[in-house]
Write an enzyme that holds these catalytic residues in place. Structure first.
Site, short mmCIF file in Angstrom:
data_model
loop_
_atom_site.label_atom_id
_atom_site.label_comp_id
_atom_site.label_asym_id
_atom_site.label_seq_id
_atom_site.Cartn_x
_atom_site.Cartn_y
_atom_site.Cartn_z
N HIS A 191 -5.33 -3.86 -2.37
CA HIS A 191 -5.14 -2.89 -3.45
C HIS A 191 -5.04 -3.53 -4.83
O HIS A 191 -4.80 -2.84 -5.82
CB HIS A 191 -3.88 -2.06 -3.18
CG HIS A 191 -3.99 -1.25 -1.92
ND1 HIS A 191 -4.56 0.01 -1.88
CD2 HIS A 191 -3.63 -1.55 -0.64
CE1 HIS A 191 -4.54 0.46 -0.64
NE2 HIS A 191 -3.99 -0.45 0.13
N LYS A 233 -12.11 -0.10 -1.47
CA LYS A 233 -11.12 0.59 -2.30
C LYS A 233 -11.59 0.56 -3.75
O LYS A 233 -12.49 1.31 -4.12
CB LYS A 233 -9.74 -0.02 -2.07
CG LYS A 233 -9.28 0.15 -0.62
CD LYS A 233 -7.94 -0.47 -0.37
CE LYS A 233 -7.45 -0.18 1.05
NZ LYS A 233 -8.30 -0.80 2.10
N SER A 242 0.80 -1.23 0.00
CA SER A 242 0.00 0.00 0.00
C SER A 242 0.83 1.27 0.00
O SER A 242 0.34 2.32 -0.43
CB SER A 242 -0.93 0.01 1.21
OG SER A 242 -0.19 -0.02 2.42
#
Length: 382
Positions: free
Chosen positions: A206, A236, A178
């Site tokens: 991610h 996300k 990240s």
């Protein structure tokens, strides 16, 4: 410890440029947001596919609230497990190619669940030194032996595995890191897990929604194994909220019975499961979002390569390394004053100060160009 001592420690952090703060956003999430009456181009959000405020996702949430109410009212093991929860778990498992999946309120809770439910005293967890803090906290809570290896150093990892006599071994890594933006060598990690009879736990917060045609990092590299435990977050790229763990059916059954962060908490509102179904529809049906995101990444890297020290990343997370905290704070503040919001990340979160730029399909080419132009000007100043 008296509270006055905390105040003194906070003052020390402030003087060192390490004090964190929050800014209130007065508009929906997006590439352009309103903060304290000012319109800003937002390069701080993890909304990579621009789905957090997508009309279809909003409508699904509204319809879910109308049909199922707002709160779940109970834990999953009592009266809180609704039809939308089960339907989403089934779909997520199929989407990532796993036998089963279990939903969680946050990625943090999912990581705590896996490591504390599987590992204990005398077991060993082998973790990349740049793993997310939630993974590190989970290892500490599990009381397993904590073996950390230098970032992406597979030779060091193998030495640790070879020297271990622990009855249970777990290799843990971010799939996409990240704060660095690079991708874990998942195939090589799996090979080591097979060689040394370990599980492999990947945090794909991610990568899910972006890599592997949206199905995540495992799909990106064509990796599959019963040894793999897979976690991804839904707040996300997916634009909603929550997380899930996927793997063998026995794994999910064990977590459902043993993991405290699943058993002893109220279930998420079912309306969010409805919204997430709509998000999955868009992730599957609109590959152009990932293509446009890739174009933004390439444009930014090309525009900054001659003026900034960029970490090697082909993901939506782009990092500009800076010499010290003061420079990071100064440049981030100057960008903010120019209508561009970029995060300044400093120790102890990362070993070296940096600007963390996160790109979204919701950004326009003009947004990317504006960031490049302003950063070039600021980096040229002493």
């Amino acid at each position: 410890m008296p509270f006055s001592q905390f105040a003194a420690k906070l003052a020390e952090r402030q003087q060192a440029g390490l004090l964190r703060s929050r800014r209130q956003i007065d508009s929906p999430q997006g590439a352009h947001i309103l903060v304290a009456g000012r319109q800003l181009i937002n390069f701080c959000s993890n909304d990579y596919l621009g789905l957090a405020n997508h009309p279809a996702v909003v409508q699904a949430a509204q319809q879910g609230a109308a049909e199922w109410g707002v709160g779940s009212g109970a834990a999953h093991l009592l009266a809180g497990h609704f039809g939308p929860h089960q339907a989403l778990e089934d779909r997520l498992a199929a989407f990532v190619g796993m036998p089963a999946a279990l939903g969680f309120s946050t990625g943090y809770m999912a990581n705590l669940a896996v490591i504390t439910a599987l590992m204990g005293r005398g077991d060993a967890v082998f973790a990349d030194k740049l793993n997310h803090a939630s993974l590190n906290d989970a290892v500490a809570l599990s009381r397993a032996d904590f073996k950390r290896y230098p970032h992406q150093d597979l030779a060091a990892l193998e030495r640790l595995l070879a020297a271990s006599s622990a009855p249970r071994k777990l290799i843990v890594a971010d799939a996409v890191f990240s704060m660095d933006g690079d991708i874990a060598p998942v195939a090589a990690l799996l090979a080591l897990a097979e060689q040394y009879d370990a599980w492999l736990f990947l945090d794909d917060a991610h990568g899910f929604g972006v890599l592997g045609e949206g199905r995540g990092t495992l799909a990106e590299f064509g990796v599959a194994s019963p040894r793999i435990i897979y976690m991804a977050t839904l707040g996300k790229a997916a634009g909603v909220s929550g997380a899930f763990v996927a793997g063998e059916q026995v794994l999910c059954d064990w977590l459902l019975n043993i993991a405290h962060s699943y058993v002893y908490t109220t279930a998420m509102p079912p309306l969010l499961s409805c919204a997430m179904q709509a998000s999955l529809d868009l992730i599957e049906a609109e590959p152009w979002r990932r293509q446009r995101l890739a174009e933004h990444i390439a444009a930014l890297r090309a525009g900054l390569k001659d003026c900034c020290e960029l970490l090697d990343s082909n993901t939506a997370i782009q990092l500009v390394l800076l010499p010290d905290n003061e420079t990071a704070i100064r440049i981030a503040k100057a960008l903010f004053e120019r209508g561009i919001w970029v995060g300044a990340i400093r120790p102890p979160t990362v070993p070296t100060p940096r600007l963390r730029i996160t790109l979204s399909v919701a950004h326009s080419s003009d947004d990317i160009a504006a960031l490049i132009s302003e950063l070039k000007a600021l980096m040229a100043k002493p």
